[in-house]
Write a protein that holds these residues in place. Structure first.
Motif, mmCIF file in Angstrom:
data_model
loop_
_atom_site.group_PDB
_atom_site.id
_atom_site.type_symbol
_atom_site.label_atom_id
_atom_site.label_comp_id
_atom_site.label_asym_id
_atom_site.label_seq_id
_atom_site.Cartn_x
_atom_site.Cartn_y
_atom_site.Cartn_z
ATOM 1 N N ASP A 55 -32.549 -10.082 -12.773
ATOM 2 C CA ASP A 55 -31.978 -10.041 -11.326
ATOM 3 C C ASP A 55 -30.771 -9.505 -11.359
ATOM 4 O O ASP A 55 -30.486 -8.772 -10.217
ATOM 5 N N ARG A 56 -29.943 -9.385 -12.319
ATOM 6 C CA ARG A 56 -28.853 -8.467 -12.368
ATOM 7 C C ARG A 56 -29.073 -7.148 -12.102
ATOM 8 O O ARG A 56 -28.423 -6.370 -11.527
ATOM 9 N N SER A 57 -29.974 -6.727 -12.762
ATOM 10 C CA SER A 57 -30.736 -5.177 -12.640
ATOM 11 C C SER A 57 -30.951 -4.911 -11.367
ATOM 12 O O SER A 57 -30.969 -3.903 -10.941
ATOM 13 N N TRP A 58 -31.887 -5.794 -10.935
ATOM 14 C CA TRP A 58 -32.288 -5.688 -9.464
ATOM 15 C C TRP A 58 -31.229 -5.637 -8.513
ATOM 16 O O TRP A 58 -31.098 -4.602 -7.638
ATOM 17 N N MET A 59 -30.157 -6.380 -8.567
ATOM 18 C CA MET A 59 -29.069 -6.359 -7.661
ATOM 19 C C MET A 59 -28.290 -5.010 -7.842
ATOM 20 O O MET A 59 -27.891 -4.623 -6.685
ATOM 21 N N LEU A 60 -28.123 -4.596 -8.880
ATOM 22 C CA LEU A 60 -27.418 -3.450 -9.090
ATOM 23 C C LEU A 60 -28.156 -2.268 -8.574
ATOM 24 O O LEU A 60 -27.357 -1.127 -8.028
ATOM 25 N N GLN A 61 -29.363 -2.342 -8.470
ATOM 26 C CA GLN A 61 -30.132 -1.215 -7.964
ATOM 27 C C GLN A 61 -30.533 -1.344 -6.308
ATOM 28 O O GLN A 61 -30.416 -0.384 -5.727
ATOM 29 N N VAL A 66 -23.513 -5.507 -3.794
ATOM 30 C CA VAL A 66 -23.199 -4.957 -5.001
ATOM 31 C C VAL A 66 -23.055 -3.583 -5.403
ATOM 32 O O VAL A 66 -22.038 -3.059 -5.873
ATOM 33 N N ARG A 67 -23.857 -2.798 -4.813
ATOM 34 C CA ARG A 67 -23.739 -1.362 -4.864
ATOM 35 C C ARG A 67 -22.422 -0.848 -4.242
ATOM 36 O O ARG A 67 -21.977 0.155 -4.811
#
Length: 222
Positions: A55-61, A66-67
């Motif tokens: 989920d962290r990786s998804w949000m960072l992308q 977040v971006r």
């Protein structure tokens, strides 16, 4: 053996127990039951941390919030973005920020990726404030201000969330009440704070200036 022990001796002990369990040799019924429970806990922990990392990786992308905050952090100070780690936490919290250690996401307390987005954005605001305003958490006014801003800007106090929790009563003040409540709770937990009454007084003292400071956003969507 400590739970999740990653030392060579700890890993060997876990392998030994696994072998004994599979072969049925050298393990009593009580030890088998204890092993099954330890295995269940390990599997549960692996799943929660893996889900948090996914989920962290998804949000960072994909998360605009977040971006945006990541981009703003790259533009200030040394341009460094804090490390973002997923771990299990003993405290009842979703995450935390430390200037040297980075951002912690508490995998075992995050219900879904949308809560993770709120928590991650909250902690990114703290990271931004630390860089831009030189926040000193030993100063309760500094602590109160960054907590007000983090709850206001992260989306965790959006009105729809509060309606789900408390209904439609006091609709017009829900957003501010949530931000104030969260700030008071956080400041109360500061070792420098005597009690909730002092936390409320400090939050009230800095409220107007900090609640109206939406940097790095142009405005707040409630």
């Amino acid at each position: 053996m400590a739970e999740g022990d990653s030392t060579p001796s700890g890993q060997f002990e876990w392998w030994r127990k696994s072998l004994a369990y599979r072969t049925g040799m050298g393990m009593s019924d009580e030890e088998k039951a204890a092993f099954e429970e330890e295995y269940r806990v390990r599997q549960s922990k692996n799943r929660t941390c893996a889900t948090c990392e996914q989920d962290r990786s998804w949000m960072l992308q994909y998360s605009p919030l977040v971006r945006f905050m990541i981009d703003q952090l790259k533009r200030v100070g040394d341009g460094e973005v804090p490390e973002i780690k997923c771990l299990d936490c003993n405290d009842l919290k979703g995450g935390g920020f430390h200037p040297q250690e980075g951002i912690l996401l508490c995998a075992n307390w995050l219900k879904d990726k949308w809560q993770l987005e709120d928590v991650l954005t909250h902690e990114l605001v703290h990271a931004y404030d630390y860089k831009v305003f030189a926040v000193d958490l030993n100063n309760l006014k500094h602590h109160a201000c960054t907590e007000i801003r983090a709850s206001m800007l992260s989306g965790e106090c959006r009105v729809l969330n509060e309606i789900r929790k408390t209904g439609l009563a006091n609709f017009s003040t829900k957003f501010q009440s949530c931000v104030r409540r969260r700030a008071v709770l956080s400041v109360t937990a500061n070792p420098k704070c005597k009690d909730a009454a002092e936390a409320e007084a400090v939050v009230g003292h800095v409220w107007n200036s900090c609640f109206n400071d939406t940097r790095p956003f142009e405005r707040v969507y409630r």
